[in-house]
Design a protein around this motif. Structure first.
Motif, short mmCIF file in Angstrom:
data_model
loop_
_atom_site.label_atom_id
_atom_site.label_comp_id
_atom_site.label_asym_id
_atom_site.label_seq_id
_atom_site.Cartn_x
_atom_site.Cartn_y
_atom_site.Cartn_z
N UNK A 46 0.83 -1.21 0.00
CA UNK A 46 0.00 0.00 0.00
C UNK A 46 0.86 1.26 0.00
N UNK A 47 2.07 1.16 0.50
CA UNK A 47 2.96 2.33 0.60
C UNK A 47 3.92 2.43 -0.58
N UNK A 104 -0.84 2.13 -4.67
CA UNK A 104 0.29 1.21 -4.86
C UNK A 104 0.10 0.36 -6.11
N UNK A 105 -1.12 -0.11 -6.32
CA UNK A 105 -1.41 -0.93 -7.50
C UNK A 105 -1.13 -0.14 -8.78
N UNK A 106 -1.52 1.13 -8.78
CA UNK A 106 -1.35 1.94 -9.99
C UNK A 106 0.13 2.19 -10.26
N UNK A 107 0.89 2.45 -9.20
CA UNK A 107 2.33 2.64 -9.41
C UNK A 107 2.99 1.36 -9.88
N UNK A 130 3.72 -7.74 -5.33
CA UNK A 130 4.05 -7.10 -4.06
C UNK A 130 2.92 -6.24 -3.52
N UNK A 131 1.75 -6.31 -4.14
CA UNK A 131 0.62 -5.46 -3.74
C UNK A 131 -0.59 -6.32 -3.43
N UNK A 132 -1.09 -6.19 -2.23
CA UNK A 132 -2.27 -6.95 -1.83
C UNK A 132 -3.53 -6.11 -2.00
N UNK A 144 -7.91 -4.33 -15.56
CA UNK A 144 -7.57 -2.91 -15.70
C UNK A 144 -6.18 -2.73 -16.30
N UNK A 145 -5.24 -3.58 -15.91
CA UNK A 145 -3.89 -3.46 -16.46
C UNK A 145 -3.90 -3.83 -17.95
#
Lengths: 161, 313
Positions: A46-47, A104-107, A130-132, A144-145
């Motif tokens: 998330x970070x 975080x998902x978007x980055x 690495x993103x939950x 979406x990706x």
């Protein structure tokens, strides 16, 4: 101590301490609260921010480790008037529910598509590993990706003509 | 802009006492060793921070200062020489995973690096941190032992070298002394005919501590005779562990002369696992046996192609 870093293209000088995490510097000192704190242990993503172009967990960096670095946070992606194609795609695919993992998902999606503009589903899963997300079950995020990749490819083709 | 944190003069006054503002950024290994030599237990050596900052978050460590190795260029280098591959302690898992040289010469290590944590973790976590943290489940440790890596330690009394297989003495315990830093990992360049396999078993494919892992490296001489074989397991004992009985049994034979089930039994018997939240000891003995059989079969059937596998369990 004082550190100097570029955040979303803007140079910032911040008075900080040796035990301040980059995450806290962004959220508390720079008021960039788009970056979220989930687990605080590098497990949830998330970070996530981009540090010198690399995907990192900002909870696992001390502020002085980001001295002289270039940071991109979610605030540096698109704008309210002109969303990034990835942001558009997340909206269109319904990939956002509570929204906490979304920055975080978007980055992570952005970094993935920069390196690999036409990823397979397996590559998307690996890029976002690495993103939950605890809401969506990931299917809509992966959609979406894929939609983002399509949009960016279409745009690229448009440019060539 | 003068960097406030670096520079010897700025460092000295902060190093003593309980100065929580201490943050040291040496620009050479000599300077780092010097700073570490003057400091007490509270000065933490900071590499990628992917373990240390978790400990900080969970308040498992008392920190009086940080010795950040991030500005020492030589620690970031991978050098491929005729006889050995030299990997700086600050080389990240992502560097190992992507390096064409590492993929070519040390594929089992590259495969293990590629499965560590997540992209975020691999971009920061380092080989040196993985070694010094010395978790029994540290993913690079079994491959390093399997490749006969030597660890180079630097302290105020000079440089010493120790085989990776002799470095670990318990969970998160090593033979390193206070005041020493790990500078490089030196790996003899595998001769042609060296083949291997990496298998990590975990509950998920990412961000998972291995329930058990295996690095198998086999060096075949002419005629397919096994000149050396190293079967090294992670997460099966207080330290990463080579099953030396495999070497004794299989050395000098050809792969097809081996009874893989019998070799697998050596693994089941040779490990010292515990029950923990990632699996029971009994589970680990069963899986260790099967992993070694699987790895031998794969090595034999592919004739050397590296397999990085992760079973769903």
């Amino acid at each position: 101590m004082q550190i100097r870093l570029t955040v979303n293209g803007e140079e910032r000088v911040v008075e900080t301490t040796a035990t301040t995490r980059l995450l806290d510097l962004l959220r508390t000192d720079l008021k960039l609260t788009g970056t979220k704190e989930g687990c605080g242990k590098g497990e949830c993503g998330a970070c996530t921010v981009l540090l010198n172009g690399q995907l990192v967990a900002s909870c696992l960096l001390l502020a002085p480790q980001a001295d002289r670095a270039e940071i991109i946070t979610i605030e540096g992606i698109g704008s309210a008037e002109g969303l990034d194609p990835i942001q558009e795609s997340y909206l269109e695919a319904g990939a956002v529910q509570c929204g906490f993992c979304t920055p975080g998902m978007i980055l992570a999606s952005k970094k993935l598509l920069e390196e690999n503009p036409r990823p397979t589903v397996e590559e998307i899963r690996r890029g976002l590993s690495g993103n939950l997300c605890r809401c969506t079950g990931y299917h809509k995020i992966i959609a979406a990706v894929r939609l983002s990749a399509q949009k960016m490819a279409d745009k690229g083709e448009g440019k060539d003509e | 802009m003068k960097r406030k944190l670096a520079g010897k003069q700025g460092n000295r006054p902060l190093i003593s006492g309980r100065d929580s503002n201490g943050y040291f950024l040496p620009e050479s290994l000599a300077e780092a060793v010097n700073l570490l030599g003057q400091a007490g237990e509270g000065l933490k050596v900071l590499a990628g921070g992917t373990d240390l900052l978790v400990d900080l978050y969970e308040r498992l460590i008392e920190v009086e200062g940080w010795l950040d190795l991030g500005l020492i260029p030589e620690l970031r280098e991978i050098k491929v020489r005729a006889e050995q591959i030299e990997i700086g302690a600050m080389v990240t898992h992502a560097q190992l995973e992507k390096s064409e040289n590492i993929k070519k010469t040390l594929p089992v290590l590259a495969a293990a690096a590629a499965e560590i944590g997540s992209p975020q973790i691999r971009n920061r976590g380092t080989i040196g941190g993985n070694v010094v943290t010395a978790s029994p489940a540290g993913d690079l440790l079994a491959p390093l032992i399997a490749y006969n890596a030597v660890l180079e330690l630097v302290g105020k009394d000079g440089v010493s070298r120790v085989p990776a297989g002799d470095f670990f003495c318990g969970p998160k315990q090593t033979i390193m002394k206070r005041g020493q830093l790990l500078s490089r990992v030196l790996i003899p360049r595998p001769s042609s005919g060296t083949i291997g396999c990496w298998i990590k078993i975990g509950k998920r494919k990412a961000l998972v501590i291995a329930s058990i892992s295996l690095a198998l490296v086999v060096r075949l001489a002419k005629g397919g005779v096994i000149a050396d074989i190293r079967a090294c397991f992670g997460a099966v004992a207080p330290t990463p562990l080579e099953i030396k009985a495999v070497r004794r049994l299989a050395g000098g034979k050809r792969l097809e002369q081996l009874d893989f089930s019998q070799v697998g039994e050596l693994a089941a018997a040779g490990i010292a696992p515990i029950d923990d939240l990632r699996g029971t000891a009994a589970y680990r003995r069963n899986v260790a046996r099967e992993l070694l059989i699987q790895a031998l079969e794969k090595v034999q059937s592919t004739g050397g192609e590296i397999i990085a596998d992760q079973a769903d369990c």
